[in-house]
Design a protein around this motif. Sequence first.
Motif, PDB file in Angstrom:
ATOM      1  N   GLN A  87      46.742  -5.891 -25.257  1.00  0.00           N
ATOM      2  CA  GLN A  87      46.924  -4.969 -26.369  1.00  0.00           C
ATOM      3  C   GLN A  87      47.303  -5.740 -27.631  1.00  0.00           C
ATOM      4  O   GLN A  87      46.747  -5.501 -28.702  1.00  0.00           O
ATOM      5  N   GLN A  88      48.225  -6.693 -27.512  1.00  0.00           N
ATOM      6  CA  GLN A  88      48.623  -7.494 -28.673  1.00  0.00           C
ATOM      7  C   GLN A  88      47.481  -8.382 -29.154  1.00  0.00           C
ATOM      8  O   GLN A  88      47.232  -8.489 -30.349  1.00  0.00           O
ATOM      9  N   ILE A  89      46.781  -9.005 -28.218  1.00  0.00           N
ATOM     10  CA  ILE A  89      45.662  -9.870 -28.599  1.00  0.00           C
ATOM     11  C   ILE A  89      44.551  -9.033 -29.236  1.00  0.00           C
ATOM     12  O   ILE A  89      43.979  -9.415 -30.259  1.00  0.00           O
ATOM     13  N   GLY A  90      44.262  -7.869 -28.641  1.00  0.00           N
ATOM     14  CA  GLY A  90      43.247  -6.967 -29.203  1.00  0.00           C
ATOM     15  C   GLY A  90      43.629  -6.485 -30.589  1.00  0.00           C
ATOM     16  O   GLY A  90      42.782  -6.400 -31.486  1.00  0.00           O
ATOM     17  N   SER A  91      44.915  -6.179 -30.785  1.00  0.00           N
ATOM     18  CA  SER A  91      45.381  -5.744 -32.109  1.00  0.00           C
ATOM     19  C   SER A  91      45.228  -6.858 -33.137  1.00  0.00           C
ATOM     20  O   SER A  91      44.813  -6.613 -34.276  1.00  0.00           O
ATOM     21  N   LEU A  92      45.542  -8.085 -32.742  1.00  0.00           N
ATOM     22  CA  LEU A  92      45.371  -9.232 -33.634  1.00  0.00           C
ATOM     23  C   LEU A  92      43.884  -9.433 -33.961  1.00  0.00           C
ATOM     24  O   LEU A  92      43.523  -9.656 -35.117  1.00  0.00           O
ATOM     25  N   CYS A  93      43.035  -9.328 -32.941  1.00  0.00           N
ATOM     26  CA  CYS A  93      41.582  -9.465 -33.164  1.00  0.00           C
ATOM     27  C   CYS A  93      41.066  -8.372 -34.094  1.00  0.00           C
ATOM     28  O   CYS A  93      40.197  -8.626 -34.933  1.00  0.00           O
ATOM     29  N   LEU A  94      41.611  -7.160 -33.961  1.00  0.00           N
ATOM     30  CA  LEU A  94      41.182  -6.065 -34.835  1.00  0.00           C
ATOM     31  C   LEU A  94      41.613  -6.337 -36.279  1.00  0.00           C
ATOM     32  O   LEU A  94      40.862  -6.054 -37.214  1.00  0.00           O
TER      33      LEU A  94
END
Length: 192
Positions: free
Chosen positions: A157-164
Motif C-alpha cells: 500500500q505504501q509502495i503503491g501510494s508512492l508510485c501513484l
Amino acid sequence: MPLNLPNLLTWARILMIPLILGVYYFPDSWMTPAHKNIAGALLFMLAGITDWFDGYLARKWNQLSAFGAFLDPVADKLMVAAALILLVQLGRADAWLAAIIIGREITISALREWMAQLGNSKSVAVSFVGKVKTAAQMTAITMLLFHENLIPGIDLQQIGSLCLFVAALLTLWSMGYYLRMAWPQLSGRESR
C-alpha cells in the motif's frame, strides 16, 4: 472497424473494466476481501498486458488502423480512470492524485483531437515520458488494487501510494511536454 486480434484485445480490455470493478462489490460470502484484491489486481494486470500486446501485434502484423489508433488510448484512459475512482472509494488513493491523473488524460485527449483537426497530430504523439508515466500508473494501480503484502515487512500500500505520487508527477511533466509541443498552434489561435 477492422476485426483483427489487436482490436479484439483492445475491446477485451474495455470489457474487463466492469469485471475489475465488480469483484470489489461481490458479497464477502462470495469472495473474501483478500480474494477480491487478488482477483482485481490480476484482472487489471492482464488488461495492462493486453495494452502492450495489442500494439505489438498491430505493428508486427501490419494491422494498424485508424480505428485501433482511436480505440486503444480510449480503452487505456477508461481503465485507468475507473480503477482510480475505485481506489479513491476504497480509501486506497487520494482523490487529488486521481483528479490530477484523470484531468490530464482528459486535457491531453482534447488537445490531441484538436491538433488532429489542424492536421498536426504528430506534434503531440506519445512521447517516452508518456510511456514511463503509463508504466508508473499501471504499477501503482496494480499494487493498490492488490493491497496485500507479498513479503512480510514490505507494505505494498505504501509502495503503491508512492508510485501513484510519482505517476502524478510524471503526468504533470508529460502534460507540460505535450502543451509545449502544441504551443505554436495554441498561441496562434484566437480565443473564443
